[in-house]
Design a protein around this motif. Structure first.
Motif, PDB file in Angstrom:
ATOM      1  N   LEU A  53      -1.783   2.807   7.282  1.00 37.42           N
ATOM      2  CA  LEU A  53      -2.171   3.185   5.930  1.00 37.42           C
ATOM      3  C   LEU A  53      -2.244   4.697   5.822  1.00 37.42           C
ATOM      4  O   LEU A  53      -2.573   5.402   6.773  1.00 37.42           O
ATOM      5  N   SER A  54      -1.911   5.170   4.640  1.00 39.76           N
ATOM      6  CA  SER A  54      -1.832   6.609   4.410  1.00 39.76           C
ATOM      7  C   SER A  54      -3.160   7.132   3.887  1.00 39.76           C
ATOM      8  O   SER A  54      -4.076   6.362   3.572  1.00 39.76           O
ATOM      9  N   SER A  55      -3.233   8.447   3.720  1.00 40.19           N
ATOM     10  CA  SER A  55      -4.465   9.053   3.200  1.00 40.19           C
ATOM     11  C   SER A  55      -4.730   8.598   1.767  1.00 40.19           C
ATOM     12  O   SER A  55      -5.873   8.549   1.334  1.00 40.19           O
ATOM     13  N   ALA A  56      -3.662   8.271   1.034  1.00 43.19           N
ATOM     14  CA  ALA A  56      -3.847   7.795  -0.339  1.00 43.19           C
ATOM     15  C   ALA A  56      -4.612   6.466  -0.355  1.00 43.19           C
ATOM     16  O   ALA A  56      -5.414   6.213  -1.255  1.00 43.19           O
ATOM     17  N   LEU A 111       0.825  -1.207   0.000  1.00 41.88           N
ATOM     18  CA  LEU A 111       0.000   0.000   0.000  1.00 41.88           C
ATOM     19  C   LEU A 111       0.861   1.260   0.000  1.00 41.88           C
ATOM     20  O   LEU A 111       0.423   2.324   0.388  1.00 41.88           O
ATOM     21  N   SER A 112       2.104   1.138  -0.440  1.00 40.87           N
ATOM     22  CA  SER A 112       2.989   2.303  -0.467  1.00 40.87           C
ATOM     23  C   SER A 112       2.576   3.230  -1.603  1.00 40.87           C
ATOM     24  O   SER A 112       1.752   2.875  -2.448  1.00 40.87           O
ATOM     25  N   ALA A 113       3.179   4.410  -1.621  1.00 37.38           N
ATOM     26  CA  ALA A 113       2.841   5.404  -2.647  1.00 37.38           C
ATOM     27  C   ALA A 113       3.054   4.860  -4.051  1.00 37.38           C
ATOM     28  O   ALA A 113       2.388   5.281  -4.993  1.00 37.38           O
ATOM     29  N   ILE A 114       3.962   3.899  -4.191  1.00 38.77           N
ATOM     30  CA  ILE A 114       4.281   3.368  -5.525  1.00 38.77           C
ATOM     31  C   ILE A 114       3.085   2.625  -6.120  1.00 38.77           C
ATOM     32  O   ILE A 114       2.777   2.775  -7.283  1.00 38.77           O
TER      33      ILE A 114
END
Lengths: 137, 134
Positions: free
Chosen positions: A62-65, A28-31
């Motif tokens: 988990l990020s906002s993305a 779930l990274s930005a990539i």
């Protein structure tokens, strides 16, 4: 039965519930966060009325993305008259949902995967029983 | 007194960003600013700040760089993220509507960090937190 080999989410059908297990936080990274959303949306759109339980047991944060992608998934589920439930959220992830008020939009089960699956299955059975009562005799 | 114990810069790609993110989290653990239990929320704040810098500050332009530094300032650790964009006012970032698709990153940083501000002179997002003991 598992359907995927190298996907971000491992989908498994158990009764009427499809369990979608996110493999690790790193997927779930930005990539590849958009890839996560695309994968789940495509899965949902191919299965009208799907009852999807997303399992976060391997996810640390988990990020906002990711929240944005989950909103996309939720819209896709609504468009096919399906149901989305979340389970096995860590304390931090639950906090992220609460801070952003998204705990009011998503149905989050407190339980682990087994408990969440049982609860979802039971809710579907009750829904069926209610529908049967409403059917003209 | 401020002592920088970590500094890296990287081109504005998410691949490069994730490498620096891992290095920064490792430095915070090594220097004892966070314990393993606190890693998720610290990593979250770092990622939100770095994604903003790559995406909004530098428009995903790999020719532009993002600089990340971590400084020991006694009671607090200050994280500074500098990009080559036009900057923004943290206080004017509104809390998003529930169904809004984006715009939650700064809200999350505000929640988990003790101080968040954008230094317009240095074009730098600064966020600070106290040492997190077990």
């Amino acid at each position: 039965m598992s359907e995927a080999n190298d996907q971000i989410v491992d989908f498994t059908q158990e009764g009427r519930v499809i369990v979608g297990t996110i493999r690790t936080s790193s997927v779930l990274s930005a990539i590849n966060v958009a890839e996560f959303g695309n994968e789940v949306v495509a899965y949902v759109e191919a299965r009208p009325g799907v009852n999807l339980l997303l399992n976060f047991e391997h996810v640390d944060y988990l990020s906002s993305a990711v929240l944005t992608e989950l909103l996309r998934v939720n819209k896709a589920i609504e468009s096919v008259q399906g149901k989305l439930r979340l389970c096995s959220l860590s304390k931090v992830i639950l906090e992220v949902f609460q801070i952003t008020n998204l705990d009011t939009m998503f149905t989050i089960f407190d339980e682990d995967l087994d408990g969440g699956r049982r609860r979802f299955q039971r809710a579907l059975e009750i829904q069926d029983q209610e529908a049967a009562w409403k059917e003209p005799g | 007194m401020s002592t920088v114990f970590f500094h890296e810069e990287f081109p504005s790609t998410f691949e490069a960003m994730t490498v620096t993110l891992d290095h920064a989290v490792a430095a915070l653990l090594r220097e004892g600013w966070i314990q393993k239990d606190h890693e998720p929320c610290t990593r979250l704040c770092l990622e939100e700040a770095l994604v903003n810098a790559v995406r909004h500050g530098n428009d995903n332009d790999a020719n532009r760089t993002v600089k990340l530094s971590l400084a020991d300032e006694g009671e607090c650790c200050t994280i500074r993220v500098r990009d080559e964009g036009g900057g923004f006012c943290v206080d004017q970032v509104a809390f998003p509507e529930t169904e809004q698709m984006g715009g939650r990153g700064i809200c999350l940083i505000r929640h988990f960090m003790e101080r968040v501000e954008f230094d317009t002179n240095a074009n730098c997002l600064e966020m600070s937190f106290r040492r997190k003991a077990c």
